[in-house]
Write an enzyme that holds these catalytic residues in place. Structure first.
Site, mmCIF file in Angstrom:
data_model
loop_
_atom_site.group_PDB
_atom_site.id
_atom_site.type_symbol
_atom_site.label_atom_id
_atom_site.label_comp_id
_atom_site.label_asym_id
_atom_site.label_seq_id
_atom_site.Cartn_x
_atom_site.Cartn_y
_atom_site.Cartn_z
ATOM 1 C CG HIS A 1 -36.117 47.545 19.633
ATOM 2 N ND1 HIS A 1 -36.276 46.217 19.909
ATOM 3 C CD2 HIS A 1 -34.906 47.673 19.037
ATOM 4 C CE1 HIS A 1 -35.196 45.551 19.483
ATOM 5 N NE2 HIS A 1 -34.354 46.421 18.955
ATOM 6 C CE1 TYR B 1 -47.122 43.939 17.571
ATOM 7 C CE2 TYR B 1 -47.659 41.695 18.164
ATOM 8 C CZ TYR B 1 -47.650 42.724 17.246
ATOM 9 O OH TYR B 1 -48.183 42.501 16.002
ATOM 10 C CD GLU C 1 -40.145 41.134 22.335
ATOM 11 O OE1 GLU C 1 -41.036 41.987 22.116
ATOM 12 O OE2 GLU C 1 -39.013 41.172 21.814
HETATM 13 ZN ZN LIG Z 1 -37.840 45.354 20.934
#
Ligand SMILES: [Zn+2]
Ligand SMILES: *[C@@H]1O[C@H](CO)[C@@H](O)[C@H](O)[C@H]1NC(C)=O
Ligand SMILES: *[C@@H]1O[C@H](CO)[C@@H](O)[C@H](O)[C@H]1NC(C)=O
Length: 436
Positions: free
Chosen positions: A187, A318, A390
Site C-alpha cells: 500500500h 497501521y 500492521e
Molecule cells: Zn496496507
C-alpha cells in the site's frame, strides 16, 4: 549558500503545494473509541457500507485501538449525524488535514534534498527514501557483500519501474535452505513499511555478526517496495499522499479510475468478501485476479520459493496487529496454533522491548474479511507460516510516523521480526520436506 538555495526550493515547493493541496483541503480526522458492543457493531457496519465515503485509516474489529476516520467536507455532516444517531462518541483530532499532509510531504522532500543518498553506505533512519534510492542501496550491498547477497530484477511495475529482490545468505554456499520471504509497500501510503524492510535488510547484511543465527539454516528473500508506482505517487504531491493502490487505470462502463488494491488482487478467493468490484474503490480487487504486474511479481516469487518457504511476512501500517490466514472467511487453518504461537513470539518481543502491544489473531477475526490478500495466497501455496504485520502509526495528526519517529519504530519492529526469525530456526530447523 546551500541554505539559501534550500530556502528558495522550499518556498517554490510550498507555492506549488498550495496550488496542488486541493484534495485534502477541509478534510477532518476523527478518532473514535467505542464503549459498547452495539457501538462497535454500528461502527463496523458504517466502515463496511460506506467505505467509499469515509476513509477508515484503521479499524480493528475488536476495537482494542481507537479508530481513525478521514472524512471529506461533503460527507462531514452525514458522518457526524450517523455517529450521533448511533450514540457513538467521537473526538475531532484534526480540522485541517490538508495542511498536516502538506507539511509532511514538504518535510520529507526537504530532508531528501538536503541529504540525498550518495549510492554507498547504509541507508539511515532519519527520513523516508525513494524507490530509486532503495534500489541503489540493494545494488550497493551486492557490490560490498558479493558472497552473501544476491540482487535480482524480478519484474517491472505498470509504469515501468524496476522491481528488485535481495537474497541474503550467510555466504556458506549451501543451497536449498529454508526461506523467509518478506515484502514492503504493498500500500503506497504506508511509508513506514519499506522503511522497516530496509532497516531489516541493513541489519541482516551489515550487522550480520549480531544475527548470524538467523542465517545459519535460512535464506531471506526481500522485496522492499512492491507497489513502487503508488509509493512514488504518494511522494509527488500532498494531494496524492494518501494514495493506497497501484496506478494502472481501469475503465468500467465508461468511467476510468486508477489503481487496484494489490492486496485484493491475488488469485485465491479473488473478489470474495471485503473486496470491491468498483474500480474507484480503495479496495478494488482489479478486473481479474493478478491483473497487476506487481502482484504477478510477488506470486512468481512465492511459486519459486514454494518448496523452501517457511515464513511469508508482508509489512503494512497501521493497526498494531500481527495476523494470519484466513482473510477470505472466518475459518481457521488446521495449523492455526502454530501460526498463533510464532506470531506471539513476535508480539511478546515487541512488548518486552518497548511496551507496544500488538494484537494476534486471524485476519478475519481481527479485521473482518479481506479476500484476495497476499498472506492467504502465500499460505495456500505452501508457506508454512504467513503473516501481515500492521505497524503503529505516528503523531497525533498524521497517518505515518514523522521522520523523527522512524528510527524508534523500525528498531521496535525489527525486534519482533527477529524474534520470529529466531523461533523458526528451532521450530522448523531442517530443510522443508515438500509433499509431491
Ligand atoms: Zn496496507
Ligand atoms: C557516502 O556517504 C557515506 C555516509 O553516509 C560516506 O561514508 C561515504 O564516504 C560517502 N561516499 C562518497 C563516495 O561520497
Ligand atoms: C456496469 O454496468 C453493468 C450493466 O449496467 C452493471 O451490472 C455493473 O454493475 C456496472 N459496473 C460497475 C462497476 O458500475
Amino acid at each position: 549558500m546551500a541554505v539559501k538555495v534550500l530556502r528558495l526550493l522550499a518556498l517554490l515547493w510550498v507555492t506549488f503545494e498550495f496550488a496542488a493541496a486541493g484534495s485534502y483541503e477541509g478534510y477532518k480526522l476523527y478518532e473514535i473509541a467505542t464503549e459498547t458492543i452495539a457501538q462497535r457493531n454500528a461502527l463496523n457496519a458504517l466502515a463496511q457500507e460506506d467505505a467509499d465515503k469515509y476513509d477508515f485509516l484503521s479499524l480493528s474489529r475488536l476495537h482494542t485501538q481507537k479508530a481513525r476516520v478521514l472524512v471529506a467536507p461533503a460527507h462531514d455532516e452525514s458522518f457526524q449525524a450517523e455517529l450521533r444517531n448511533q450514540k457513538i462518541p467521537f473526538e475531532l483530532k484534526n480540522t485541517n488535514f490538508g495542511r498536516t499532509i502538506q507539511t509532511e510531504v514538504l518535510q520529507n522532500r526537504m530532508l531528501r534534498q538536503a541529504k540525498p543518498y550518495n549510492g554507498t553506505g547504509r541507508l539511515g533512519t532519519e527520513r523516508y527514501y525513494s524507490h530509486d534510492e532503495i534500489n541503489a542501496y540493494l545494488d550497493d550491498l551486492a557490490a560490498r557483500y558479493p558472497t552473501r547477497v544476491f540482487v535480482r530484477i524480478v519484474g517491472k511495475t505498470y509504469e515501468g519501474r524496476i522491481l528488485k529482490t535481495i537474497t541474503i545468505t550467510n555466504g556458506d554456499g549451501v543451497t536449498g535452505k529454508n526461506v523467509v520471504f518478506m515484502d514492503g509497500a504493498f500500500h503506497a501510503r504506508e511509508w513506514i513499511s519499506p522503511a522497516t524492510v530496509v532497516y531489516a535488510i541493513g541489519e541482516l547484511v551489515e550487522n550480520f555478526e549480531a544475527h548470524a543465527e538467523l542465517l545459519q539454516d535460512y535464506d531471506w528473500v526481500i522485496l522492499p517496495v512492491m507497489n513502487a508506482d503508488g509509493y512514488e505517487y504518494t511522494q509527488s504531491a500532498s494531494a496524492f499522499r494518501l494514495w493506497r493502490k497501484t496506478r494502472q487505470p481501469v475503465t468500467v462502463n465508461g468511467t476510468t479510475c486508477y489503481g487496484t488494491d494489490p492486496n485484493r488482487n491475488f488469485g485465491f478467493h479473488w473478489m470474495g468478501k471485503g473486496a470491491s468490484s468498483n474500480p474507484c474503490s480503495d479496495i478494488y480487487a482489479g478486473p481479474s485476479a493478478f491483473s497487476e504486474p506487481e502482484a504477478v511479481v510477488v506470486r512468481d516469487i512465492m511459486h519459486s520459493l514454494r518448496d523452501r518457504g517457511i515464513l511469508y511476512l508482508t509489512i503494512h501500517s497501521y493497526g498494531y496487529a500481527l495476523f494470519y490466514p484466513w482473510g477470505w472467511g472466518p475459518e481457521l487453518p488446521d495449523t492455526w496454533e502454530d501460526l498463533h504461537e510464532v506470531a506471539m513470539v513476535g508480539a511478546d518481543a515487541i512488548r518486552d522491548y518497548s511496551g507496544t502491544e500488538y494484537e494476534v489473531g486471524s485476519s478475519t477475526a481481527l479485521y473482518g474479511e479481506a479476500a484476495g490478500a497476499s498472506d492467504d495466497y502465500a499460505f495456500s501455496e505452501g508457506f508454512t507460516l504467513s503473516y501481515t504485520m500492521e505497524l503503529p502509526h505516528g503523531g497525533d495528526s498524521g497517518f505515518d510516523p514523522p521522520p523523527s519517529d522512524i528510527d524508534r519504530l523500525v528498531k521496535e519492529t525489527w525486534t519482533g521480526i527477529r524474534a520470529m526469525g529466531l523461533k523458526i530456526t528451532t521450530k522448523y530447523p531442517s530443510p522443508k520436506q515438500t509433499l509431491s
